[in-house]
Structure formats: structure tokens, C-alpha cells
Design a protein around this motif. Structure first.
Motif, short mmCIF file in Angstrom:
data_model
loop_
_atom_site.label_atom_id
_atom_site.label_comp_id
_atom_site.label_asym_id
_atom_site.label_seq_id
_atom_site.Cartn_x
_atom_site.Cartn_y
_atom_site.Cartn_z
N GLY A 50 0.80 -1.23 -0.03
CA GLY A 50 0.00 0.01 -0.07
C GLY A 50 0.73 1.32 -0.21
O GLY A 50 0.58 2.16 -0.71
N GLN A 51 1.71 1.37 0.79
CA GLN A 51 2.85 2.48 0.82
C GLN A 51 3.42 2.68 -0.39
O GLN A 51 3.69 3.69 -1.09
N LYS A 52 3.89 1.45 -0.80
CA LYS A 52 4.65 1.59 -2.27
C LYS A 52 3.52 2.20 -3.47
O LYS A 52 4.05 2.89 -4.34
N PHE B 5 3.56 5.68 -3.00
CA PHE B 5 4.61 6.32 -3.31
C PHE B 5 4.57 6.35 -4.93
O PHE B 5 5.07 7.67 -5.53
N TRP B 6 4.56 5.42 -5.56
CA TRP B 6 4.68 5.50 -6.96
C TRP B 6 3.41 6.46 -7.73
O TRP B 6 3.76 7.10 -8.62
N SER B 7 2.59 6.00 -6.97
CA SER B 7 1.24 7.08 -7.69
C SER B 7 1.59 8.53 -7.56
O SER B 7 1.40 9.38 -8.48
N VAL C 286 -7.08 16.48 -8.14
CA VAL C 286 -8.07 15.79 -7.49
C VAL C 286 -7.46 14.27 -7.03
O VAL C 286 -7.80 13.79 -5.80
N VAL C 287 -6.73 13.58 -8.08
CA VAL C 287 -6.50 12.50 -7.65
C VAL C 287 -5.35 12.50 -6.61
O VAL C 287 -5.36 11.48 -5.73
N ALA C 288 -4.46 13.21 -6.57
CA ALA C 288 -3.32 13.25 -5.67
C ALA C 288 -4.01 13.72 -4.56
O ALA C 288 -3.58 13.26 -3.34
#
Length: 236
Positions: free
Chosen positions: A128-130, A133-135, A176-178
Motif C-alpha cells: 500500500g505504501q509503495k 509512493f509511485w502514484s 483531485v487524484v493526488a
């Protein structure tokens, strides 16, 4: 031992014996870098929402009015980009996707239910953390690229109106996604007790590390034992 032998161990990670055992998880520089990035994200969200819709324009009062909000927003974005780049350089290697991460995601029901004993052993960061991070890495690149296109004061003469309109749409969607990804990140940090403390104090207990990031703790202990063995061998 080479750095690649311990893929989840980062510089500054150390186990300190005691009661309780303490594990250094984040250095002071990493924590400052993280909180600067977090502050920038909050300021960008507030100033961006103020310009997003008339009903949210009241948020511009936090920045001294509409004109100041429009002026400050892109500069905060520049600071965010370089601040997050610092985080990326620090953390990218420990966030590489591994086979166990796919298994961790497949057992999402156990994650939500808190049945961590059924999950694969987790390195320094779980799946989940990864994903967060990549998102965020991808979204921030999109935001800075589209933001430069619509920054009329400096780049308006190099772009067309049509391109600016498309860039504005992409910028708004990415923002918005961020914000949604950031909310998930904060919720998860509050949900897993001790996570926020790790990013404020820099340390966690050995018990916390064993429960939530067992693979990382194993690698860290193994690395330290290896270093002590090498030191003893060389001094003999």
C-alpha cells in the motif's frame, strides 16, 4: 556485504538494543524532507481548490486574496517538485515492487481485518505504501508538467490557448487524484498506530517493526551482525 544484499535497508536504519529495543527508521533529513513535502501538498490543495470553483474561493483568504493565491500557487508547486524529488532519491530503491507485494494486495481482506500474521513478511514499506509512493511520483510529474504549460506569466507565449485548456483539465484531474491519494496516505498513517511517531521521532520499537515490517527488521539485524563479524575478523 553490498547494499544490494539488503534491498529494504536504507542508510541510517539501525537497531539499538535496550528495553524496549529501538529501531531508527527515518533520519532527521528524511523527516524534514517529508514534512516539507506534506506542507507543500496541503498549501497546494487549499490554494488550488480556491481557484477550482467559486464556492471554494473563500480559501483564497488564507493566502491574502485571489491575486496572491494565483501568484503563490505555482511557486509552491516548484518547491513541492524539488522536495518530492529529494524523497524519491531517498526512498525509491526500498519501494521497488516485489513478488510478495502482489500477494499482500491479493490478501487485502486480511490487511483490513488486521490479520497481519497471515500476510507475507513486509519489508520497509508494504504494498500500500509503495502504491502511494509511485502514484504520487507519477502525479507530481503530471502536475509540474501541466502546471508549467498554464503558467502564463512565464510560459504563456510558448503555448497555444487550446494546449493550455487541455493542460488545465489534466492538471485539475491529477490534482483531485493526488488529494485522494494523500487522504488515503494520512488515513493509513493514523490507522496503523506508531506510523506518525516514526516520522516525527524517527524511531520505532522493535515490537512495532516485528509486527508491521518483519522482513525489514530481519534484514537490518542480519546486516548489523554481518558488519560486526567483519569488524571482529579484521581486528583479529
Amino acid at each position: 556485504m553490498s547494499r544490494t544484499d539488503y534491498g529494504d535497508v536504507e542508510r541510517g536504519d539501525v537497531v539499538v538494543p535496550g528495553r524496549p529495543v529501538k529501531v531508527h527508521r527515518y533520519s532527521g533529513g528524511a523527516r524534514v524532507n517529508h514534512w516539507l513535502t506534506a506542507i507543500c501538498l496541503v498549501l497546494l490543495a487549499l490554494s488550488g481548490l480556491a481557484m477550482f470553483h467559486p464556492s471554494l474561493f473563500f480559501l483564497s483568504a488564507l493566502f491574502g486574496g485571489g491575486q496572491w493565491t494565483r501568484t503563490i500557487h505555482p511557486w509552491i508547486g516548484v518547491v513541492l517538485f524539488f522536495s518530492f524529488f529529494g524523497l524519491f532519491v531517498r526512498f525509491w530503491s526500498a519501494n521497488l515492487w516485489r513478488r510478495d507485494d502482489s500477494r499482500w494486495i491479493a490478501q487485502a481482506n486480511d490487511v483490513v481485518a488486521g490479520r497481519e500474521e497471515r500476510l507475507p513478511e513486509v519489508g520497509k514499506y508494504n504494498a500500500g505504501q509503495k502504491l502511494v509512493f509511485w502514484s504520487m511520483s507519477i502525479l507530481i510529474i503530471i502536475l509540474i508538467a501541466s502546471g508549467l504549460v498554464i503558467w502564463n506569466e512565464y510560459f504563456g507565449s510558448f503555448t497555444s490557448i487550446q494546449l493550455q485548456r487541455w493542460a488545465l483539465l489534466v492538471h485539475a484531474i491529477a490534482a483531485v487524484v493526488a488529494i485522494c491519494v494523500w487522504v488515503v496516505h494520512v488515513y493509513a498513517a493514523i490507522w496503523v498506530k506508531g506510523t506518525i511517531g516514526a516520522m516525527t521521532r524517527g524511531t520505532v520499537t522493535g515490537g512495532w517493526a516485528w509486527r508491521h515490517h518483519r522482513k525489514w527488521l530481519r534484514e537490518l539485524v542480519s546486516m548489523q551482525k554481518g558488519k560486526r563479524t567483519e569488524t571482529t575478523t579484521h581486528s583479529s
